[in-house]
Write an enzyme that holds these catalytic residues in place. Structure first.
Site, PDB file in Angstrom:
ATOM      1  N   ASP A  36     -35.916   6.742  63.379  1.00  0.00           N
ATOM      2  CA  ASP A  36     -36.333   8.152  63.341  1.00  0.00           C
ATOM      3  C   ASP A  36     -37.210   8.524  64.524  1.00  0.00           C
ATOM      4  OD1 ASP A  36     -35.161   9.065  61.061  1.00  0.00           O
ATOM      5  OD2 ASP A  36     -37.027   9.853  60.228  1.00  0.00           O
TER       6      ASP A  36
ATOM      7  N   GLY B 237     -39.455  17.543  54.201  1.00  0.00           N
ATOM      8  CA  GLY B 237     -40.304  17.315  55.363  1.00  0.00           C
ATOM      9  C   GLY B 237     -39.828  18.263  56.448  1.00  0.00           C
TER      10      GLY B 237
ATOM     11  N   ASP C 110     -39.977  23.251  45.899  1.00  0.00           N
ATOM     12  CA  ASP C 110     -38.599  23.619  46.204  1.00  0.00           C
ATOM     13  C   ASP C 110     -38.548  25.096  46.603  1.00  0.00           C
ATOM     14  OD1 ASP C 110     -35.836  24.478  45.920  1.00  0.00           O
ATOM     15  OD2 ASP C 110     -35.495  22.533  44.983  1.00  0.00           O
ATOM     16  N   PHE C 111     -38.056  25.335  47.812  1.00  0.00           N
ATOM     17  CA  PHE C 111     -38.075  26.695  48.349  1.00  0.00           C
ATOM     18  C   PHE C 111     -37.311  27.679  47.466  1.00  0.00           C
ATOM     19  CE2 PHE C 111     -38.645  29.822  51.570  1.00  0.00           C
ATOM     20  CZ  PHE C 111     -39.699  29.340  52.324  1.00  0.00           C
ATOM     21  N   ARG C 112     -36.238  27.185  46.806  1.00  0.00           N
ATOM     22  CA  ARG C 112     -35.436  28.079  45.955  1.00  0.00           C
ATOM     23  C   ARG C 112     -36.290  28.664  44.835  1.00  0.00           C
ATOM     24  NH1 ARG C 112     -30.737  23.642  45.895  1.00  0.00           N
ATOM     25  NH2 ARG C 112     -32.597  22.396  46.109  1.00  0.00           N
TER      26      ARG C 112
ATOM     27  N   ASN D 255     -30.237  27.037  54.626  1.00  0.00           N
ATOM     28  CA  ASN D 255     -29.920  27.836  53.438  1.00  0.00           C
ATOM     29  C   ASN D 255     -30.885  28.979  53.106  1.00  0.00           C
ATOM     30  OD1 ASN D 255     -27.579  26.270  52.309  1.00  0.00           O
ATOM     31  ND2 ASN D 255     -29.111  24.643  52.445  1.00  0.00           N
TER      32      ASN D 255
ATOM     33  N   GLY E  36     -36.722  20.837  55.967  1.00  0.00           N
ATOM     34  CA  GLY E  36     -36.250  20.313  54.683  1.00  0.00           C
ATOM     35  C   GLY E  36     -37.456  20.160  53.786  1.00  0.00           C
TER      36      GLY E  36
HETATM   37  P1  ADP Z   1     -35.028  16.368  52.445  1.00  0.00           P
HETATM   38  O1  ADP Z   1     -36.064  16.565  53.501  1.00  0.00           O
HETATM   39  O2  ADP Z   1     -35.549  15.708  51.214  1.00  0.00           O
HETATM   40  O3  ADP Z   1     -33.709  15.798  52.940  1.00  0.00           O
HETATM   41  P2  ADP Z   1     -33.600  18.881  52.200  1.00  0.00           P
HETATM   42  O4  ADP Z   1     -33.153  18.916  53.617  1.00  0.00           O
HETATM   43  O5  ADP Z   1     -32.562  18.760  51.150  1.00  0.00           O
HETATM   44  O6  ADP Z   1     -34.736  17.823  51.942  1.00  0.00           O
HETATM   45  O7  ADP Z   1     -34.421  20.206  51.935  1.00  0.00           O
HETATM   46  C1  ADP Z   1     -35.022  20.497  50.713  1.00  0.00           C
HETATM   47  C2  ADP Z   1     -35.444  21.959  50.741  1.00  0.00           C
HETATM   48  O8  ADP Z   1     -34.314  22.747  51.123  1.00  0.00           O
HETATM   49  C3  ADP Z   1     -35.918  22.479  49.407  1.00  0.00           C
HETATM   50  O9  ADP Z   1     -37.066  23.303  49.608  1.00  0.00           O
HETATM   51  C4  ADP Z   1     -34.772  23.316  48.910  1.00  0.00           C
HETATM   52  O10 ADP Z   1     -35.203  24.444  48.199  1.00  0.00           O
HETATM   53  C5  ADP Z   1     -34.079  23.760  50.167  1.00  0.00           C
HETATM   54  N1  ADP Z   1     -32.638  23.856  49.911  1.00  0.00           N
HETATM   55  C6  ADP Z   1     -31.791  22.815  49.858  1.00  0.00           C
HETATM   56  N2  ADP Z   1     -30.528  23.254  49.558  1.00  0.00           N
HETATM   57  C7  ADP Z   1     -30.609  24.581  49.399  1.00  0.00           C
HETATM   58  C8  ADP Z   1     -29.668  25.615  49.067  1.00  0.00           C
HETATM   59  N3  ADP Z   1     -28.378  25.350  48.859  1.00  0.00           N
HETATM   60  N4  ADP Z   1     -30.111  26.892  48.995  1.00  0.00           N
HETATM   61  C9  ADP Z   1     -31.397  27.170  49.240  1.00  0.00           C
HETATM   62  N5  ADP Z   1     -32.358  26.242  49.556  1.00  0.00           N
HETATM   63  C10 ADP Z   1     -31.963  24.970  49.636  1.00  0.00           C
END
Ligand code: ADP
Length: 357
Positions: free
Chosen positions: A102, A166, A237-239, A289, A164
């Site tokens: 990384d 992170g 969680d952003f959603r 997203n 994400g």
């Molecule tokens: P990680 O860093 O664990 O790999 P991700 O890249 O999956 O995490 O990102 C997680 C974040 O992205 C969360 O805040 C989540 O709400 C948002 N997220 C992931 N998928 C979606 C989606 N389909 N629609 C909206 N937000 C999403």
């Protein structure tokens, strides 16, 4: 074509997980090979490669020893990474094992950027410096952006925003990382799901000296109870935060605003650092997203050559797409990250070389 099969079960450790993967790969119904020895390479995402590893490496005993030595720099990640390597060596004994670090993409960051203004011996003796993370993702989307622009990979200046759980932003000059928002640990920089990102280090001293907190409490606050969850009180969680904000929850709205402001501040800083820039790329869960984040983070940058097409932006969920308007000097793209593919490509190259010899 083998049938697909969904397998979901908790496993006790990496060894058991890898054993199940090896079985599924050779499963008569859903497997893709007859014998695990047909698998010529296994790629591993390894979080910390220190200053040592500037690219992916074939894993031998020296590489494993180095990954072990870097455990104090990534105590949560390098140990399981090593476990995964040892298990893969057992279950895929004929495969070349490749480590993709990384930190590797960020080893081009110059001294003036990676050194903290701390006593120099802390760097000399303890290697305390900015390393940066999410390198495989930043590299992947920067290369993909170059392809989309029809340019050579070393011919683009781009700001890549990996948002994400992170989050980090990287300034890529001529295809190489020259600055990134995460530092000695993944705690620095942007607001994240549960991490604070940039804070005044004096706050840490204050929590310990004046509020009587123990180091592990401060650690928990900064890594697990801050960021989006800390401000919103709703979720990391952003959603969920967007849903709550839509219902009128002020703290959820504030969390979104603070998150986007920090992204914008870093984008502004990196635009200046880079001088000329071709594009800005959003990636990872939030970047791919959440149109609201892309719009808010780029609001008011029109004078600096960044104009997004708001309608296009609103339709972009998880797919590769240009979201800037035709008159935008700086192109804005959403590019879904694909760290697995980047690791697979590196591993393929090493495996090919090793079997050609
Ligand atoms: P990680 O860093 O664990 O790999 P991700 O890249 O999956 O995490 O990102 C997680 C974040 O992205 C969360 O805040 C989540 O709400 C948002 N997220 C992931 N998928 C979606 C989606 N389909 N629609 C909206 N937000 C999403």
């Amino acid at each position: 074509m083998p049938k697909s099969k969904k397998y979901s079960e908790s496993v006790s450790d990496h060894r058991q997980g890898l054993e199940i993967i090896a079985q599924l790969l050779t499963d008569p119904d859903c497997g893709v090979v007859k014998n695990v020895n047909e698998i010529k390479g296994v790629g591993h995402r390894v979080v910390h490669g220190g200053e040592e590893f500037t690219g992916s490496m074939i894993i031998d005993s020296k590489v494993k020893e180095k990954i072990r030595q870097f455990i104090p720099l990534a105590p949560l990640h390098n140990p399981p990474n090593l476990e995964g390597i040892l298990a893969a060596e057992k279950f895929f004994p004929e495969s070349v094992q490749v480590a993709c670090f990384d930190t590797a993409f960020h080893t081009t960051i110059p001294e003036v950027v990676y050194l903290y203004a701390l006593p120099y011996y802390l760097y000399e003796n303890h290697r305390i410096r900015r390393y940066g993370f999410h390198g495989t993702s930043h590299r992947y989307v920067a290369r993909r952006f170059a392809q989309r622009m029809g340019k050579h990979k070393y011919d683009v200046n781009v700001i890549t925003c990996h948002l994400g759980n992170g989050c980090s932003i990287t300034a890529v000059k001529n295809g190489r990382s020259i600055d990134t928002s995460m530092g000695f640990t993944p705690l620095e920089g942007l607001v994240m799901g549960t991490r604070s990102g940039d804070i005044d280090p004096g706050i840490v001293l204050y929590l310990i000296e004046n509020l009587g907190m123990k180091v592990n409490q401060v650690n928990k606050i900064l890594n697990r109870e801050s960021g989006l969850i800390g401000i919103s009180g709703v979720s990391n969680d952003f959603r969920n935060i967007v849903d709550e904000a839509a219902k009128g929850n002020k703290m959820a709205s504030l969390a979104i605003d603070i998150f986007c402001y920090r992204v914008k501040k870093y984008i502004g800083a990196y635009m200046v650092v880079l001088g000329r820039i071709d594009g800005i790329v959003f990636t990872a869960g939030i970047g791919e997203n959440q149109p609201v984040v892309r719009e808010k983070s780029l609001e008011g940058l029109e004078e600096y050559g960044v104009i997004i097409d708001k309608e296009k932006n609103k339709t972009c969920y998880g797919k590769e797409m240009e979201i800037s308007s035709p008159d935008s000097k700086i192109k804005v793209f959403v590019i879904p990250t694909n760290e697995e593919l980047a690791i697979a490509i590196d591993t393929y190259e090493f495996a090919k070389k090793s079997y050609e010899q």
